[in-house]
Design a protein around this motif. Structure first.
Motif, PDB file in Angstrom:
ATOM      1  N   GLN A 109     -33.033 -58.251 -29.787  1.00 34.99           N
ATOM      2  CA  GLN A 109     -32.244 -57.279 -29.044  1.00 34.99           C
ATOM      3  C   GLN A 109     -33.144 -56.368 -28.223  1.00 34.99           C
ATOM      4  O   GLN A 109     -34.241 -56.038 -28.642  1.00 34.99           O
ATOM      5  CB  GLN A 109     -31.427 -56.417 -30.024  1.00 34.99           C
TER       6      GLN A 109
ATOM      7  N   ILE B 129     -32.873 -53.122 -24.890  1.00 32.70           N
ATOM      8  CA  ILE B 129     -32.017 -52.251 -24.101  1.00 32.70           C
ATOM      9  C   ILE B 129     -32.557 -52.191 -22.678  1.00 32.70           C
ATOM     10  O   ILE B 129     -33.761 -52.025 -22.469  1.00 32.70           O
ATOM     11  CB  ILE B 129     -31.972 -50.826 -24.690  1.00 32.70           C
TER      12      ILE B 129
ATOM     13  N   TYR C 185     -27.540 -50.914 -21.648  1.00 27.72           N
ATOM     14  CA  TYR C 185     -26.883 -52.105 -22.180  1.00 27.72           C
ATOM     15  C   TYR C 185     -27.768 -52.738 -23.245  1.00 27.72           C
ATOM     16  O   TYR C 185     -28.975 -52.909 -23.034  1.00 27.72           O
ATOM     17  CB  TYR C 185     -26.615 -53.123 -21.070  1.00 27.72           C
ATOM     18  N   ASN C 186     -27.171 -53.050 -24.389  1.00 27.96           N
ATOM     19  CA  ASN C 186     -27.867 -53.807 -25.423  1.00 27.96           C
ATOM     20  C   ASN C 186     -27.775 -55.287 -25.072  1.00 27.96           C
ATOM     21  O   ASN C 186     -26.666 -55.827 -24.981  1.00 27.96           O
ATOM     22  CB  ASN C 186     -27.229 -53.548 -26.791  1.00 27.96           C
ATOM     23  N   VAL C 187     -28.903 -55.938 -24.890  1.00 25.36           N
ATOM     24  CA  VAL C 187     -28.909 -57.322 -24.409  1.00 25.36           C
ATOM     25  C   VAL C 187     -29.718 -58.211 -25.345  1.00 25.36           C
ATOM     26  O   VAL C 187     -30.512 -57.739 -26.167  1.00 25.36           O
ATOM     27  CB  VAL C 187     -29.483 -57.405 -22.978  1.00 25.36           C
ATOM     28  N   ARG C 188     -29.505 -59.504 -25.196  1.00 22.69           N
ATOM     29  CA  ARG C 188     -30.241 -60.505 -25.972  1.00 22.69           C
ATOM     30  C   ARG C 188     -30.383 -61.764 -25.120  1.00 22.69           C
ATOM     31  O   ARG C 188     -29.815 -61.846 -24.034  1.00 22.69           O
ATOM     32  CB  ARG C 188     -29.524 -60.814 -27.283  1.00 22.69           C
TER      33      ARG C 188
ATOM     34  N   THR D 200     -24.716 -59.922 -23.489  1.00 23.51           N
ATOM     35  CA  THR D 200     -24.414 -58.593 -24.011  1.00 23.51           C
ATOM     36  C   THR D 200     -22.947 -58.518 -24.409  1.00 23.51           C
ATOM     37  O   THR D 200     -22.105 -59.211 -23.834  1.00 23.51           O
ATOM     38  CB  THR D 200     -24.725 -57.492 -22.979  1.00 23.51           C
ATOM     39  N   ASN D 201     -22.648 -57.679 -25.379  1.00 27.80           N
ATOM     40  CA  ASN D 201     -21.261 -57.408 -25.748  1.00 27.80           C
ATOM     41  C   ASN D 201     -20.794 -56.062 -25.207  1.00 27.80           C
ATOM     42  O   ASN D 201     -19.697 -55.605 -25.531  1.00 27.80           O
ATOM     43  CB  ASN D 201     -21.100 -57.428 -27.277  1.00 27.80           C
ATOM     44  N   ASP D 202     -21.610 -55.434 -24.395  1.00 28.13           N
ATOM     45  CA  ASP D 202     -21.293 -54.101 -23.874  1.00 28.13           C
ATOM     46  C   ASP D 202     -20.416 -54.137 -22.623  1.00 28.13           C
ATOM     47  O   ASP D 202     -20.053 -53.089 -22.100  1.00 28.13           O
ATOM     48  CB  ASP D 202     -22.587 -53.334 -23.559  1.00 28.13           C
TER      49      ASP D 202
ATOM     50  N   LEU E 136     -26.040 -60.015 -16.447  1.00 26.03           N
ATOM     51  CA  LEU E 136     -25.574 -59.880 -17.820  1.00 26.03           C
ATOM     52  C   LEU E 136     -24.183 -60.495 -17.928  1.00 26.03           C
ATOM     53  O   LEU E 136     -23.388 -60.415 -16.991  1.00 26.03           O
ATOM     54  CB  LEU E 136     -25.515 -58.409 -18.249  1.00 26.03           C
TER      55      LEU E 136
ATOM     56  N   ASN F 196     -20.802 -61.487 -20.902  1.00 27.83           N
ATOM     57  CA  ASN F 196     -20.220 -61.452 -22.239  1.00 27.83           C
ATOM     58  C   ASN F 196     -19.954 -62.889 -22.685  1.00 27.83           C
ATOM     59  O   ASN F 196     -19.169 -63.596 -22.038  1.00 27.83           O
ATOM     60  CB  ASN F 196     -18.916 -60.653 -22.225  1.00 27.83           C
TER      61      ASN F 196
END
Length: 292
Positions: free
Chosen positions: A19, A21, A42-45, A74-76, A92, A94
């Motif tokens: 993870q 940011i 945004y929290n990203v992966r 991301t789920n943000d 990004l 979802n």
């Protein structure tokens, strides 16, 4: 017990490293596919294989340098967006939204259109400054036009365009026009790229050789005329005599892997749910096309 504790710590550490940011640069615009986003971070992966594959295929089809931006999950957000962080460009998305847009379609055209729209923002250098109203909508429509060209290069027919754009909001929002307006711009981009398509042969018929390097037998079929086809054994070659203008082929699903043409300037493979499609970028006296 000690080993379990160590393993748990390693797992937590690995998840933390996965993870990260990212924060949009100040005074830049976050370009969403639907709606708006005003988050400060945004929290990203790492992106999953499907979006990577789709974007990789679009970039090859349109000749865009893959080093120009990164794609992250991301789920943000609810859909997908393009942004600038520390001067670098990102896309990004979802994962749940990407999965849902293809549920009622036989191909990946909806998710391809969605991600190609965000690629369009980055290619067009959108987001360098904030925008409002009409100027935002102009950027969105230009990205839709880019997506239309991507759909053409990915072998979508005009009948596929409606399904590929159903994820768009029917009524639009403060930054996006209504769906019908956006669909028209997608069709415009599709038609413009259709006019640029180079036929494999100018008149009569032409010959295209294929080499099978997949390790198993495959079948190459001419798009729109399934009577023109050839079966190629492992490490073998096959010849198709095709009519003028023919440059679209299907590879049967038994080849069961993601393919890349040996020379991406001449051919690009894109994997769909039932089979693999090949678009040949034709040239004078073309060499055989390797299918891997």
């Amino acid at each position: 017990m000690f080993n379990k504790i160590v393993w748990s710590l390693l797992l937590v550490s690995s998840m933390a490293q996965a993870q990260q940011i990212i924060k949009p640069d100040r005074k830049t615009r976050v370009c969403t596919a639907v709606g708006t986003s005003t988050l400060s971070e945004y929290n990203v992966r790492e992106a999953g294989p499907k979006p990577k594959r789709i974007i990789g295929g679009v970039l090859k089809l349109l000749g865009v340098n893959a080093d120009r931006f990164m794609i992250l999950a991301t789920n943000d957000i609810d859909n997908a967006l393009a942004l600038i962080s520390d001067g670098k460009r990102y896309i990004l998305y979802n994962p749940n939204f990407i999965g849902s847009v293809d549920e009622n379609e036989p191909t990946y055209y909806p998710s391809l259109c969605l991600l190609a729209h965000e690629i369009g923002h980055q290619v067009n250098l959108d987001g360098l400054t904030d925008c409002q109203g009409v100027s935002c909508r102009a950027e969105e429509l230009a990205a839709d036009k880019f997506a239309g060209c991507a759909l053409l290069r990915a072998q979508a027919s005009e009948l596929d365009l409606k399904g590929a754009t159903n994820w768009m909001s029917p009524n639009g929002d403060s930054e996006h026009p209504p769906r019908e307006v956006r669909q028209q711009k997608v069709r415009e981009g599709y038609q413009e790229c259709l006019g640029e398509t180079k036929p494999c042969t100018k008149k009569g018929t032409g010959e295209i050789w294929f080499r099978n390097k997949t390790g198993k037998a495959i079948e190459v079929i001419l798009e729109n005329d399934y009577s023109i086809k050839t079966t190629i054994e492992p490490n073998g070659t096959g010849l198709l005599t095709v009519p003028a203008g023919a440059n679209r082929f299907r590879i049967n699903r038994e080849s069961a892997m993601w393919h890349d043409a040996n020379n991406p300037t001449r051919g690009t493979m894109m994997r769909y749910k039932d089979e693999t499609h090949l678009v040949v970028q034709c040239a004078e006296n073309p060499p055989p096309i390797d299918i891997r």
